[in-house]
Scaffold this active site. Structure first.
Site, PDB file in Angstrom:
ATOM      1  N   TYR A 145       0.763  -1.256   0.040  1.00  0.00           N
ATOM      2  CA  TYR A 145      -0.199   0.036  -0.167  1.00  0.00           C
ATOM      3  C   TYR A 145       0.920   1.303   0.178  1.00  0.00           C
ATOM      4  CZ  TYR A 145      -3.044  -3.551   1.895  1.00  0.00           C
ATOM      5  OH  TYR A 145      -3.595  -4.994   2.115  1.00  0.00           O
ATOM      6  N   ASP A 246      27.449  -0.243  14.092  1.00  0.00           N
ATOM      7  CA  ASP A 246      27.365   1.246  13.756  1.00  0.00           C
ATOM      8  C   ASP A 246      27.011   2.210  14.828  1.00  0.00           C
ATOM      9  OD1 ASP A 246      26.963   3.440  12.054  1.00  0.00           O
ATOM     10  OD2 ASP A 246      24.809   3.282  12.454  1.00  0.00           O
TER      11      ASP A 246
HETATM   12  C1  IPM Z   1      28.719   4.760   9.075  1.00  0.00           C
HETATM   13  C2  IPM Z   1      27.396   5.492   8.475  1.00  0.00           C
HETATM   14  C3  IPM Z   1      26.559   4.398   7.729  1.00  0.00           C
HETATM   15  C4  IPM Z   1      26.163   3.393   8.133  1.00  0.00           C
HETATM   16  C5  IPM Z   1      25.378   5.182   7.173  1.00  0.00           C
HETATM   17  C6  IPM Z   1      25.700   6.529   6.375  1.00  0.00           C
HETATM   18  C7  IPM Z   1      24.509   4.388   6.260  1.00  0.00           C
HETATM   19  O1  IPM Z   1      26.689   5.704   9.736  1.00  0.00           O
HETATM   20  O2  IPM Z   1      29.576   4.272   8.316  1.00  0.00           O
HETATM   21  O3  IPM Z   1      29.048   4.197  10.455  1.00  0.00           O
HETATM   22  O4  IPM Z   1      25.361   3.202   9.212  1.00  0.00           O
HETATM   23  O5  IPM Z   1      26.867   2.167   7.963  1.00  0.00           O
HETATM   24 MN    MN Z   2      27.559   5.380  11.671  1.00  0.00          MN
END
Ligand code: IPM
Ligand code: MN
Ligand code: NAD
Length: 354
Positions: A145, A246
Site C-alpha cells: 500500500y 554502527d
Molecule cells: C557509518 C554510517 C553509515 C552506516 C550510514 C551513513 C549508512 O553511519 O558508516 O557508520 O550506518 O554504515
Molecule cells: Mn555510523
C-alpha cells in the site's frame, strides 16, 4: 617500487575537505617510502545526483574493481533523503565488494580529553569489528500500500551462519594479532530477537572454542552500551552485527575524544575485491565548508589503508605523526577544543612525517 591505484570518492560535505588532506599525506609517503600512488578521483555523490538523478554511474562497481583500494570521505546531503544517497553509493560498495568486516579502532591518545572522568591510569584501546554486509542492513523488504494511508513497510534482518562465522573469526584473529587484552566481546540482542541473534550467539560460541587463548564475553547491546561508558578500559575487540556495530562505534569514537579521530576499514579479507577506507563520521553539514573539519579520522584511515597495502612502516609513520600532533596539543580543530583550520592540522602531521 610498488605502484598502487587508489580510487578516491571525496563525496559530500566535509568529505570534500578531508580527502584532499588524506591525499597530501599519501604524497608525502610516496617520497619517504618510495611507493607510487596513482589516484583516480571520482566526482560521485550529491552534486553528481543533482546533475544526473543518481549518485554515480550504473557501472560504478566495474569502474572501481581494478583499483588496489578506495578512499572515501562521506556521503549525505541535507537536500536528498539519506536512504537514497547511502543506498545509492556507499552501502552498495560494501556489499558489492563483499567487504564483510568493518574495523573501527578507538584509542584514547595522550593529549586528548575523553568526555568521561576516567579513573587514573585507565586506558581506552579497543576495536569494534562490525559485520558489514548483512544483518539489519541486508535491505530485504518492501512497501505494501505504498504511500497510502494504511501503508505497511517490512524490513527484514538476514543473519547467515557463514556471514556470522567469518566476521567472528576475523575478530578472534584480530585479538590475537593485537596481542593486548586478548579478549573478544560479542554483542547481540538475542533475548528479544530469537532467531538471527540466537544463530549469532551459537556461532560465536562455536568459533570461540577454537581460540582457547582468547577470553570471551557476550553482552546484550543495551548492557554493552552501558558498559562502554562504565568500563571502557575493559574492552579489546568487540564484534557486533551491522547496526549494533554502527551505533557502538559512534560511542567508542566519542569516548576517545571526537568523531573527527575515528577511522575505519571496510575489508574483504580474501582480497578478491578492493577494500575501502573511510572515516567513521559523516558529511557533517553543520560544519561543512568552514575549514573546521578534523582531518585526522581520514588520515588515520590512510594509515589503515597503508597497512592493508602491505606498507606497515609507512602506516606506523603516519600514526606516529598524528599521535605526536595530538600529544603536543597545539594544533586542534574545534571538535577538540581548538581553533586550528583543517589544513593547519595536516601541516602539523606532514612536518612530523618528513
Ligand atoms: C557509518 C554510517 C553509515 C552506516 C550510514 C551513513 C549508512 O553511519 O558508516 O557508520 O550506518 O554504515
Ligand atoms: Mn555510523
Ligand atoms: P556526522 O558524523 O556527519 O556528524 C555528527 C557530529 O560530529 C556533527 O556535529 C559533526 O559536526 C561532528 N563531526 C563529524 N565529523 C567531524 C570531523 N571530522 N571534525 C569535526 N567534527 C566532526 O553525522 P550526522 O550529522 O548524523 O550525519 C550527517 C550526514 O552524513 C547524514 O546525511 C548521514 O546520513 C551521513 N553519514 C554518512 C556517513 C558515511 O558516508 N560514511 C557516515 C555517517 C553519516
Amino acid at each position: 617500487m610498488p605502484t598502487f591505484k587508489i580510487a578516491t570518492i571525496a563525496g559530500d560535505g566535509i568529505g570534500q575537505e578531508v580527502i584532499p588532506e588524506a591525499k597530501r599525506i599519501l604524497d608525502a609517503i610516496e617520497k619517504k617510502f618510495g611507493a607510487t600512488f596513482q589516484f583516480q578521483d571520482f566526482d560521485w555523490g550529491a552534486d553528481y545526483y543533482f546533475r544526473h538523478g543518481r549518485m554515480c554511474p550504473s557501472d560504478f562497481l566495474d569502474q572501481l574493481r581494478a583499483v588496489d583500494a578506495i578512499l572515501l570521505g562521506a556521503i549525505g546531503h541535507p537536500r536528498i533523503p539519506d536512504h537514497v544517497t547511502l543506498n545509492g553509493l556507499l552501502l552498495p560498495i560494501r556489499r558489492g565488494f563483499d567487504q564483510f568486516v568493518n574495523v573501527r579502532p578507538a584509542v584514547l591518545y595522550r593529549g586528548v580529553q575523553s568526555p568521561l572522568a576516567l579513573r587514573r591510569g585507565e586506558h581506552i584501546d579497543m576495536a569494534v569489528v562490525r559485520e558489514n554486509t548483512e544483518g539489519e542492513y541486508s535491505q530485504v523488504g518492501g512497501f505494501v500500500y505504498h504511500e497510502q494511508p494504511d501503508e505497511v513497510a517490512i524490513q527484514t534482518s538476514v543473519f547467515t551462519r557463514r556471514g556470522t562465522e567469518r566476521v567472528v573469526r576475523y575478530a578472534f584473529e584480530l585479538a590475537r594479532k593485537r596481542n593486548k587484552k586478548k579478549r573478544v566481546t560479542s554483542v547481540t540482542k538475542s533475548n528479544a530477537q530469537g532467531y538471527g541473534m540466537v544463530l549469532w550467539d551459537r556461532t560465536f560460541a562455536a568459533v570461540a572454542a577454537e581460540y582457547p587463548d582468547i577470553e570471551t564475553e557476550s553482552l546484550l547491546v543495551d548492557a554493552a552500551a552501558m558498559n562502554f561508558i562504565r568500563r571502557p578500559e575493559s574492552f579489546d575487540v568487540v564484534v557486533a552485527s551491522n547496526l549494533f556495530g554502527d551505533i557502538l562505534s559512534d560511542i567508542s569514537a566519542i569516548l576517545v575524544g571526537s568523531m573527527g579521530l575515528a577511522p575505519s576499514a571496510n575489508i574483504d579479507p580474501r582480497r578478491r575485491f578492493p577494500s575501502m577506507f573511510e572515516p567513521v563520521h559523516g558529511s557533517a553539514p553543520d560544519i561543512a565548508g568552514k575549514s573546521m573539519a578534523n582531518p585526522l579520522a581520514a588520515i588515520f584511515s590512510v594509515a589503515m589503508m597503508l597497512e592493508h597495502l602491505g606498507m606497515p612502516e609507512a602506516a606506523e609513520a603516519v600514526n606516529a605523526a598524528v599521535v605526536s600532533v595530538l600529544a603536543a596539543g597545539k594544533l586542534r580543530t574545534p571538535d577538540l577544543g581548538g581553533t586550528s583550520k583543517t589544513g593547519e592540522v595536516t601541516d602539523g602531521v606532514l612536518s612530523r612525517l618528513t
